[in-house]
Design a protein around this motif. Structure first.
Motif, PDB file in Angstrom:
ATOM      1  N   GLU A  45       0.820  -1.211   0.000  1.00  0.00           N
ATOM      2  CA  GLU A  45       0.000   0.000   0.000  1.00  0.00           C
ATOM      3  C   GLU A  45       0.861   1.271   0.000  1.00  0.00           C
ATOM      4  OE1 GLU A  45      -3.161  -1.897   3.060  1.00  0.00           O
ATOM      5  OE2 GLU A  45      -3.213   0.276   2.916  1.00  0.00           O
ATOM      6  N   ALA A  57      -5.960   3.001  -2.331  1.00  0.00           N
ATOM      7  CA  ALA A  57      -7.371   2.915  -1.933  1.00  0.00           C
ATOM      8  C   ALA A  57      -8.284   3.194  -3.125  1.00  0.00           C
ATOM      9  CB  ALA A  57      -7.654   3.895  -0.786  1.00  0.00           C
TER      10      ALA A  57
ATOM     11  N   CYS B  25     -12.424 -11.655   6.693  1.00  0.00           N
ATOM     12  CA  CYS B  25     -12.499 -11.181   5.298  1.00  0.00           C
ATOM     13  C   CYS B  25     -12.153  -9.703   5.179  1.00  0.00           C
ATOM     14  CB  CYS B  25     -13.893 -11.458   4.735  1.00  0.00           C
ATOM     15  SG  CYS B  25     -14.275 -13.230   4.700  1.00  0.00           S
ATOM     16  N   ASP B  26     -11.739  -9.342   3.991  1.00  0.00           N
ATOM     17  CA  ASP B  26     -11.264  -8.003   3.700  1.00  0.00           C
ATOM     18  C   ASP B  26     -12.293  -7.247   2.868  1.00  0.00           C
ATOM     19  OD1 ASP B  26     -11.060  -8.825   1.002  1.00  0.00           O
ATOM     20  OD2 ASP B  26      -8.987  -9.456   1.261  1.00  0.00           O
ATOM     21  N   PRO B  27     -12.008  -5.996   2.533  1.00  0.00           N
ATOM     22  CA  PRO B  27     -12.995  -5.215   1.777  1.00  0.00           C
ATOM     23  C   PRO B  27     -13.315  -5.801   0.406  1.00  0.00           C
ATOM     24  CG  PRO B  27     -11.404  -3.745   2.794  1.00  0.00           C
ATOM     25  CD  PRO B  27     -10.884  -5.144   2.987  1.00  0.00           C
ATOM     26  N   TYR B  32      -8.664 -12.584   4.119  1.00  0.00           N
ATOM     27  CA  TYR B  32      -7.373 -11.873   4.082  1.00  0.00           C
ATOM     28  C   TYR B  32      -6.284 -12.921   4.318  1.00  0.00           C
ATOM     29  CZ  TYR B  32      -3.886  -8.317   5.361  1.00  0.00           C
ATOM     30  OH  TYR B  32      -2.767  -7.526   5.417  1.00  0.00           O
TER      31      TYR B  32
ATOM     32  N   ARG D  18      -2.747   7.875  11.882  1.00  0.00           N
ATOM     33  CA  ARG D  18      -2.878   6.471  11.488  1.00  0.00           C
ATOM     34  C   ARG D  18      -3.598   6.398  10.145  1.00  0.00           C
ATOM     35  NH1 ARG D  18       0.523   5.868  14.853  1.00  0.00           N
ATOM     36  NH2 ARG D  18       0.355   4.683  16.786  1.00  0.00           N
ATOM     37  N   LEU D  19      -2.917   5.828   9.175  1.00  0.00           N
ATOM     38  CA  LEU D  19      -3.524   5.556   7.878  1.00  0.00           C
ATOM     39  C   LEU D  19      -4.424   4.330   8.012  1.00  0.00           C
ATOM     40  CD1 LEU D  19      -3.650   5.951   4.758  1.00  0.00           C
ATOM     41  CD2 LEU D  19      -1.672   4.412   4.626  1.00  0.00           C
ATOM     42  N   ILE D  20      -5.644   4.432   7.515  1.00  0.00           N
ATOM     43  CA  ILE D  20      -6.534   3.263   7.537  1.00  0.00           C
ATOM     44  C   ILE D  20      -6.158   2.365   6.356  1.00  0.00           C
ATOM     45  CG2 ILE D  20      -8.910   2.458   7.434  1.00  0.00           C
ATOM     46  CD1 ILE D  20      -8.156   4.064   9.970  1.00  0.00           C
ATOM     47  N   ARG D  21      -5.764   1.167   6.682  1.00  0.00           N
ATOM     48  CA  ARG D  21      -5.278   0.219   5.689  1.00  0.00           C
ATOM     49  C   ARG D  21      -6.373  -0.766   5.259  1.00  0.00           C
ATOM     50  NH1 ARG D  21      -0.104   0.611   4.822  1.00  0.00           N
ATOM     51  NH2 ARG D  21       1.288   1.529   6.368  1.00  0.00           N
ATOM     52  N   PHE D  22      -6.130  -1.375   4.123  1.00  0.00           N
ATOM     53  CA  PHE D  22      -6.956  -2.464   3.612  1.00  0.00           C
ATOM     54  C   PHE D  22      -7.231  -3.493   4.704  1.00  0.00           C
ATOM     55  CE2 PHE D  22      -7.168  -6.553   1.197  1.00  0.00           C
ATOM     56  CZ  PHE D  22      -8.204  -6.249   0.333  1.00  0.00           C
ATOM     57  N   SER D  23      -6.181  -3.871   5.414  1.00  0.00           N
ATOM     58  CA  SER D  23      -6.299  -4.952   6.402  1.00  0.00           C
ATOM     59  C   SER D  23      -7.079  -4.545   7.644  1.00  0.00           C
ATOM     60  CB  SER D  23      -4.914  -5.434   6.822  1.00  0.00           C
ATOM     61  OG  SER D  23      -4.206  -4.393   7.460  1.00  0.00           O
ATOM     62  N   CYS D  25      -9.947  -3.132   7.446  1.00  0.00           N
ATOM     63  CA  CYS D  25     -11.365  -3.016   7.054  1.00  0.00           C
ATOM     64  C   CYS D  25     -12.006  -4.374   6.809  1.00  0.00           C
ATOM     65  CB  CYS D  25     -11.491  -2.138   5.811  1.00  0.00           C
ATOM     66  SG  CYS D  25     -10.896  -0.453   6.093  1.00  0.00           S
ATOM     67  N   ASP D  26     -13.316  -4.373   6.928  1.00  0.00           N
ATOM     68  CA  ASP D  26     -14.095  -5.599   6.851  1.00  0.00           C
ATOM     69  C   ASP D  26     -14.864  -5.647   5.530  1.00  0.00           C
ATOM     70  OD1 ASP D  26     -16.397  -3.976   7.051  1.00  0.00           O
ATOM     71  OD2 ASP D  26     -16.451  -4.165   9.218  1.00  0.00           O
ATOM     72  N   GLY D  29     -16.465  -2.727   4.210  1.00  0.00           N
ATOM     73  CA  GLY D  29     -15.609  -1.637   3.726  1.00  0.00           C
ATOM     74  C   GLY D  29     -15.209  -0.628   4.778  1.00  0.00           C
ATOM     75  N   ILE D  30     -15.572  -0.878   6.035  1.00  0.00           N
ATOM     76  CA  ILE D  30     -15.214   0.056   7.112  1.00  0.00           C
ATOM     77  C   ILE D  30     -14.295  -0.637   8.114  1.00  0.00           C
ATOM     78  CG2 ILE D  30     -17.362   1.338   6.799  1.00  0.00           C
ATOM     79  CD1 ILE D  30     -18.408   0.024   9.364  1.00  0.00           C
ATOM     80  N   ARG D  81     -12.775   4.561   6.494  1.00  0.00           N
ATOM     81  CA  ARG D  81     -12.561   3.685   5.350  1.00  0.00           C
ATOM     82  C   ARG D  81     -11.103   3.665   4.905  1.00  0.00           C
ATOM     83  NH1 ARG D  81     -17.622   2.565   3.595  1.00  0.00           N
ATOM     84  NH2 ARG D  81     -19.099   3.819   4.745  1.00  0.00           N
ATOM     85  N   MET D  82     -10.748   2.636   4.193  1.00  0.00           N
ATOM     86  CA  MET D  82      -9.400   2.484   3.642  1.00  0.00           C
ATOM     87  C   MET D  82      -8.949   3.760   2.939  1.00  0.00           C
ATOM     88  SD  MET D  82      -7.857  -0.338   0.959  1.00  0.00           S
ATOM     89  CE  MET D  82      -9.298  -0.335  -0.080  1.00  0.00           C
ATOM     90  N   GLY D  83      -7.730   4.174   3.226  1.00  0.00           N
ATOM     91  CA  GLY D  83      -7.167   5.344   2.567  1.00  0.00           C
ATOM     92  C   GLY D  83      -7.364   6.629   3.344  1.00  0.00           C
TER      93      GLY D  83
END
Lengths: 156, 156, 156, 156
Positions: A45, A57, B25-27, B32, D18-23, D25-26, D29-30, D81-83
């Motif tokens: 990322e 993202a 699970c991931d987005p 994951y 803190r950057l919200i990462r892919f990992s 999130c569920d 998408g949050i 959310r991610m990003g």
């Protein structure tokens, strides 16, 4: 396969520092190994956004593209502990039609001791169709530039 | 290395069912990938306690032995989603002096479709000295019995 | 707020056993506290599917409904360690128009010692509009039946 | 209890981005809510090391002191959310004989919108005896200085 993993990062490789936290460690006091794979994903990322110039993202959420991992591996040469800092670096190993093979190296800071060496293989996927797609041209160009930048620095 | 990973579990292999949860699970809506490595570790615990007859917690906490992972890999053939159930199985690949190589297979239930195939290599370690130690005799005997049990069932 | 948390599970409450794993624990050897909140979420899934008769995955993925948590809290009365087993139970505290307040209790097995007592408040949401929606009638009816079942058993 | 949670960070409060990462999130998408509690724990580590002048890892590993959480709570006002980037801040609410109550606020960057407000209560513990101990003088002095620094900035 261990021998094929890199033993040092080229100068031009993208790097990020990661503090080993309490929550990364297990009752034996060392990083719980799946955490390293999570760190690799986070490094991708940061590399996309900070180095390749592609907002990760937006790429996932906006353009509905995915990067599912089809292969993951890592050699853990030495354990790491809470309070230590690792420098994680990323290298492009192979750019296929839709797949991308990446290598990772984790070095202890400040000694430079290699703690781990990993590989992830991912496949560009459309989240709409759930099928593999060709790596988009903008990403392909950025990946090739990056690979070149690592090569040049390695042979400089 | 992919080709060396097993494509089906022998009858005698230890198995456990794992429901894929929301939190796995991931987005993109799929598991994951580091979660699978966590599942492998949990499977080792269940296998020790329920199949090998060795209480994993006592082994770690009481006898101050560790099982750090020195190599981890997995091929993810197909993604899995929330609400699906996987059957995870474990096989002994190699029993060394202090190292142990284990293979894992994850099949979708009830179709039997192989979703993932992994490998972990671990080294028996004294938590007191932080050094590798010989695999203790009781564990070695249990591992050999288990390997035999898988072999017999595979050729039965 | 501590005093308002329940100190024992009514007979009719849905329960699930959870083995405390190596990966749940931190370098101090006890469960890392965010893990309990993850366990609560997993318990809701099991409760929906096994007790309320509503398939949680279909509810989320198929009908595009969400259950985001708007409040979470937990008192951790005593720590738990690898190899221990907890019985987690769930109670309905309040059913609002779109919100739902749930309580959780975690007891050590087999002593029954209360280890933790928590609360989650969630809001039924349409994933299409990202807005709160009324709790659907089928879920509301199932929740009310469940609450009644716990009450009767508590006063039985 | 919601009303007692702070609605803005005083100027003097320690903050980390803190950057919200892919990992994080569920599948909805949050951010998966237990992740925020993990972030709070990480913030305590950074605050100890970067602000209070106490090396967190040495404090835990070297001096064998623990900080188990006895109460955790959080109001999640809006999803992230991610990003997205959050600024997390920490405040000292109460310094007891052995317990410490901390508050947390998470603001969206750059809008300043409050996304979450939490509280953790921890108890200083000797890892040798597993018993509560008085908060050591050096930590107590650092905590009181920090609380004063936040107060002054809030009323400045």
């Amino acid at each position: 396969m261990t021998s094929a993993l890199p033993d040092r990062l080229p100068e031009g490789a993208f790097r990020a520092r990661r503090l080993i936290r309490f929550s990364h460690c297990d009752p034996a006091g060392i990083v719980y190994f799946p955490v390293y794979f999570d760190m690799f994903n986070g490094l991708i990322e940061d590399w996309f956004s900070q180095c390749l110039g592609i907002d990760y993202a937006s790429w996932i959420l906006g353009q509905r593209r995915g990067m599912p991992i089809v292969h993951a591996e890592c050699d853990f040469a030495r354990p790491s502990r809470m309070g230590e800092t690792l420098t994680l670096g990323i290298m492009v190993e192979r750019i296929g039609r839709s797949s991308l093979s990446l290598r990772f190296l984790g070095e202890h800071e400040p000694t430079g001791e290699v703690r781990l060496a990993g590989r992830l293989v991912t496949v560009a996927t459309s989240l709409e169709t759930q099928r593999a797609m060709e790596i988009p041209d903008d990403l392909r160009a950025a990946l090739e530039r990056y690979r070149e930048q690592c090569r040049e620095s390695a042979h400089g």
